[in-house]
Write a protein that holds these residues in place. Structure first.
Motif, PDB file in Angstrom:
ATOM      1  N   ILE A  29       0.837  -1.208   0.000  1.00 40.80           N
ATOM      2  CA  ILE A  29       0.000   0.000   0.000  1.00 40.80           C
ATOM      3  C   ILE A  29       0.866   1.250   0.000  1.00 40.80           C
ATOM      4  N   GLU A  30       1.980   1.184   0.704  1.00 41.47           N
ATOM      5  CA  GLU A  30       2.880   2.339   0.775  1.00 41.47           C
ATOM      6  C   GLU A  30       3.325   2.772  -0.619  1.00 41.47           C
ATOM      7  N   ASP A  31       3.728   1.786  -1.443  1.00 38.48           N
ATOM      8  CA  ASP A  31       4.186   2.118  -2.798  1.00 38.48           C
ATOM      9  C   ASP A  31       3.042   2.609  -3.683  1.00 38.48           C
ATOM     10  N   ILE A  32       1.857   2.024  -3.516  1.00 34.29           N
ATOM     11  CA  ILE A  32       0.711   2.423  -4.340  1.00 34.29           C
ATOM     12  C   ILE A  32       0.324   3.874  -4.030  1.00 34.29           C
ATOM     13  N   VAL A  33       0.245   4.216  -2.754  1.00 35.20           N
ATOM     14  CA  VAL A  33      -0.123   5.580  -2.373  1.00 35.20           C
ATOM     15  C   VAL A  33       0.899   6.577  -2.898  1.00 35.20           C
ATOM     16  N   ASP A  34       2.159   6.239  -2.800  1.00 35.83           N
ATOM     17  CA  ASP A  34       3.191   7.139  -3.329  1.00 35.83           C
ATOM     18  C   ASP A  34       3.084   7.256  -4.850  1.00 35.83           C
ATOM     19  N   ALA A  35       2.698   6.161  -5.524  1.00 35.48           N
ATOM     20  CA  ALA A  35       2.592   6.188  -6.988  1.00 35.48           C
ATOM     21  C   ALA A  35       1.478   7.128  -7.448  1.00 35.48           C
ATOM     22  N   VAL A  36       0.403   7.258  -6.660  1.00 31.36           N
ATOM     23  CA  VAL A  36      -0.692   8.162  -7.045  1.00 31.36           C
ATOM     24  C   VAL A  36      -0.496   9.557  -6.479  1.00 31.36           C
ATOM     25  N   GLY A  37       0.613   9.802  -5.814  1.00 30.34           N
ATOM     26  CA  GLY A  37       0.899  11.141  -5.305  1.00 30.34           C
ATOM     27  C   GLY A  37       0.288  11.443  -3.955  1.00 30.34           C
ATOM     28  N   GLY A  38      -0.079  10.419  -3.179  1.00 32.18           N
ATOM     29  CA  GLY A  38      -0.674  10.637  -1.864  1.00 32.18           C
ATOM     30  C   GLY A  38      -2.196  10.619  -1.921  1.00 32.18           C
ATOM     31  N   VAL A  39      -2.821  10.325  -0.787  1.00 30.86           N
ATOM     32  CA  VAL A  39      -4.283  10.283  -0.701  1.00 30.86           C
ATOM     33  C   VAL A  39      -4.734  11.061   0.527  1.00 30.86           C
ATOM     34  N   GLU A  40      -5.944  11.596   0.445  1.00 28.91           N
ATOM     35  CA  GLU A  40      -6.501  12.343   1.568  1.00 28.91           C
ATOM     36  C   GLU A  40      -7.260  11.394   2.503  1.00 28.91           C
ATOM     37  N   LEU A  41      -6.902  11.425   3.787  1.00 34.71           N
ATOM     38  CA  LEU A  41      -7.530  10.581   4.802  1.00 34.71           C
ATOM     39  C   LEU A  41      -8.046  11.472   5.934  1.00 34.71           C
ATOM     40  N   CYS A  42      -9.095  10.993   6.602  1.00 36.51           N
ATOM     41  CA  CYS A  42      -9.733  11.788   7.659  1.00 36.51           C
ATOM     42  C   CYS A  42      -9.912  10.951   8.929  1.00 36.51           C
ATOM     43  N   LEU A  43      -9.655  11.576  10.036  1.00 40.11           N
ATOM     44  CA  LEU A  43      -9.860  10.956  11.356  1.00 40.11           C
ATOM     45  C   LEU A  43     -10.196  12.082  12.322  1.00 40.11           C
ATOM     46  N   ASP A  44     -11.240  11.877  13.149  1.00 38.93           N
ATOM     47  CA  ASP A  44     -11.755  12.991  13.959  1.00 38.93           C
ATOM     48  C   ASP A  44     -11.171  13.039  15.370  1.00 38.93           C
ATOM     49  N   TYR A  45     -10.056  12.424  15.612  1.00 42.20           N
ATOM     50  CA  TYR A  45      -9.392  12.524  16.915  1.00 42.20           C
ATOM     51  C   TYR A  45      -7.881  12.420  16.709  1.00 42.20           C
ATOM     52  N   LYS A  86       2.820   1.580  18.614  1.00 48.43           N
ATOM     53  CA  LYS A  86       2.986   0.303  17.911  1.00 48.43           C
ATOM     54  C   LYS A  86       2.868   0.452  16.397  1.00 48.43           C
ATOM     55  N   SER A  87       1.907   1.259  15.936  1.00 47.48           N
ATOM     56  CA  SER A  87       1.755   1.450  14.485  1.00 47.48           C
ATOM     57  C   SER A  87       2.635   2.573  13.953  1.00 47.48           C
ATOM     58  N   GLY A  88       3.041   3.479  14.864  1.00 48.98           N
ATOM     59  CA  GLY A  88       3.850   4.614  14.433  1.00 48.98           C
ATOM     60  C   GLY A  88       3.033   5.766  13.888  1.00 48.98           C
ATOM     61  N   LEU A  89       1.698   5.702  14.054  1.00 46.79           N
ATOM     62  CA  LEU A  89       0.854   6.765  13.512  1.00 46.79           C
ATOM     63  C   LEU A  89       0.779   7.942  14.471  1.00 46.79           C
ATOM     64  N   VAL A  90       1.110   9.122  13.945  1.00 48.37           N
ATOM     65  CA  VAL A  90       0.932  10.383  14.671  1.00 48.37           C
ATOM     66  C   VAL A  90      -0.009  11.226  13.825  1.00 48.37           C
ATOM     67  N   TRP A  91      -1.188  11.548  14.401  1.00 50.99           N
ATOM     68  CA  TRP A  91      -2.238  12.180  13.596  1.00 50.99           C
ATOM     69  C   TRP A  91      -2.915  13.283  14.380  1.00 50.99           C
ATOM     70  N   GLU A  92      -3.105  14.404  13.737  1.00 53.95           N
ATOM     71  CA  GLU A  92      -3.885  15.496  14.311  1.00 53.95           C
ATOM     72  C   GLU A  92      -5.293  15.435  13.744  1.00 53.95           C
ATOM     73  N   ALA A  93      -6.308  15.583  14.581  1.00 54.60           N
ATOM     74  CA  ALA A  93      -7.704  15.435  14.151  1.00 54.60           C
ATOM     75  C   ALA A  93      -7.992  16.288  12.919  1.00 54.60           C
ATOM     76  N   GLY A  94      -8.684  15.674  11.975  1.00 56.43           N
ATOM     77  CA  GLY A  94      -9.015  16.363  10.734  1.00 56.43           C
ATOM     78  C   GLY A  94      -8.621  15.542   9.523  1.00 56.43           C
ATOM     79  N   CYS A  95      -8.639  16.180   8.365  1.00 50.21           N
ATOM     80  CA  CYS A  95      -8.296  15.536   7.088  1.00 50.21           C
ATOM     81  C   CYS A  95      -6.930  16.026   6.622  1.00 50.21           C
ATOM     82  N   HIS A  96      -6.103  15.102   6.173  1.00 52.59           N
ATOM     83  CA  HIS A  96      -4.751  15.438   5.713  1.00 52.59           C
ATOM     84  C   HIS A  96      -4.390  14.552   4.531  1.00 52.59           C
TER      85      HIS A  96
END
Length: 456
Positions: free
Chosen positions: A284-300, A306-316
């Motif tokens: 998935i990492e290579d596919i997302v980079d191939a399309v130039g990134g994707v917009e994802l949303c999370l409200d918290y 463990k996953s390494g995810l650092v996210w600020e609430a909203g869409c990025h």
């Protein structure tokens, strides 16, 4: 002697003695000749002008005017006899018709073609305005038109040949696996999407090793009604995994790979799987980079170690590495495995939207990168190819769009512990049979979110 004189005076008046010695031949016109030796001279009576003299006078005037204009004098024919010369005799014209100067006509014909036909010749057909002169600017314009037409044909050939060649090339790169059960088909078109994941270190947080299915989704395109994308929790309790008894749904993949997973899902839902597509989340990492990134949303906010995810609430807009962590994160999600399934659907849906983006058509390099990354991350059943994957993309986009249906089966207990298999997700035995019938037949309302946790 006197008599001689008188007789001489008596001579008739018509007789004149010769004075010049030329003889005594009388002159018929009665003119008095003028002798060279001094005879009496008489004034010459001028002759009346002849018509030819007028013509010669006009010719002299013409010669004077043509001398001023730089043209040659024009000779006009005369009715008076003229001396013959070596030149051929010209046809005489009446005085009212001016003579034609051949030299002037030759010069004039070269400089300015006459539209009048010559005497005795048939009139020439007028040149059509649409007939361009050879070698002129119109001829160049025609050649340019041919070049433009040729270029358009080449572009059309490329527009047709490029996608066909791309599909053929991609088909040769797709990885295949024996997955389908061969059971009798059901209505519509059914895809089983399995998101497999493997850690380089080979050990998961729960102590299991190797690859496993983190995400299992059933994509249904019914004969009528809205398309639906239903996420099956990986810990769904299954009463019978063929050959292994009860257990968690994702255990079927660990026991027998894609073929056993397909059989288990068909037994759970009553729907025959037509296409199996396995998505390696590591790709998935290579596919997302191939399309130039994707917009994802999370409200918290998220800061998951463990996953390494650092996210600020909203869409990025997320790159490949962030999208992979977004898909893997579980322990910081209030809904646990259910929430992770929802985020995985979001990632795959965003990738599907980016793949069918029209702007991608004008970037052949990105198309090659996308297919290269996608074929490395995808594994399909033996009977599926790039055309089926394209249909999958369209069905996935329809299901995740405003008129599609998404959700999970109805859940009665998210922490069901039957013993021997740990904590599982128990589907509602009262409503789940009808739920699968509605999925198969497309009975849900467009845009509806179905199933889920009790009271949700």
């Amino acid at each position: 002697m006197a008599g001689d004189d008188s007789s001489r005076g008596a001579m008739p008046p018509s007789f004149t003695p010769p004075s010049d010695g030329r003889g005594d031949r009388p002159r018929p016109d009665g003119a008095i000749p003028v002798g060279a030796s001094g005879g009496r001279s008489q004034p010459r009576v001028p002759r009346p002008p002849r018509p030819a003299d007028d013509a010669r006078s006009g010719a002299r005037i013409t010669r004077q005017s043509t001398r001023n204009t730089g043209e040659q004098p024009v000779s006009r024919p005369s009715s008076a006899p003229r001396r013959t010369s070596a030149a051929p005799e010209r046809t005489s014209r009446p005085p009212s018709v001016p003579p034609r100067d051949d030299r002037r006509t030759a010069v004039s014909t070269t400089a300015r073609p006459s539209s009048r036909p010559a005497a005795g010749q048939a009139p020439r057909p007028a040149q059509r305005p649409s007939e361009p002169p050879r070698g002129g600017s119109d001829g160049i314009r025609i050649r340019k038109g041919r070049v433009v037409a040729l270029l358009l044909v080449l572009v059309l050939v490329l527009l047709i040949a490029w996608p066909v060649g791309l599909i053929i090339w991609a088909n040769g790169k797709v990885q295949h696996v024996d997955a389908l059960s061969g059971a009798a088909g059901t209505d519509g078109e059914t895809y089983l999407l399995a998101g497999s994941d493997a850690r380089e270190e080979g050990v998961w947080e729960d102590g299991t090793t190797g690859a496993r299915t983190d995400s299992i989704m059933l994509l249904q395109k019914p004969d009528s009604g809205p398309a639906s994308l239903i996420s099956l929790p990986r810990d769904t309790y299954v009463e019978d995994i063929p050959g292994h008894g009860p257990g968690k749904l994702n255990a079927a993949y660990s026991y027998g790979g894609p073929a056993l997973l397909v059989q288990t899902v068909e037994g759970l839902t009553g729907i025959t799987v037509d296409h199996y597509v396995e998505i390696g989340f590591g790709g998935i990492e290579d596919i997302v980079d191939a399309v130039g990134g994707v917009e994802l949303c999370l409200d918290y906010d998220v800061d998951d170690e463990k996953s390494g995810l650092v996210w600020e609430a909203g869409c990025h807009v997320a790159d490949g590495e962030t999208a992979l962590a977004f898909s893997r994160m579980r322990y910081s999600d209030p809904k646990g495995d259910i929430g992770r399934a929802e985020r995985q659907r979001q990632v795959i849906g965003a990738v599907a939207d980016a793949v069918v983006e029209p702007s991608l058509l004008w970037h052949p390099g990105r198309q090659v990168d996308l297919i290269d990354a996608g074929t490395a991350a995808l594994t399909v059943d033996e009977s599926s190819g790039m055309v089926d994957l394209a249909k999958l993309g369209l069905a996935f986009r329809a299901a995740t769009g405003p008129d599609g249906v998404t959700g999970t089966p109805p859940i009665s207990n998210p922490d069901y512990r039957p013993g021997g298999v740990g904590s599982t997700v128990l589907l509602d035995p009262e409503t789940v049979p009808q739920f699968w019938t509605d999925v198969l037949e497309g009975n849900f309302e467009p845009g509806e979110t179905v199933g889920g946790l009790p009271g949700a």
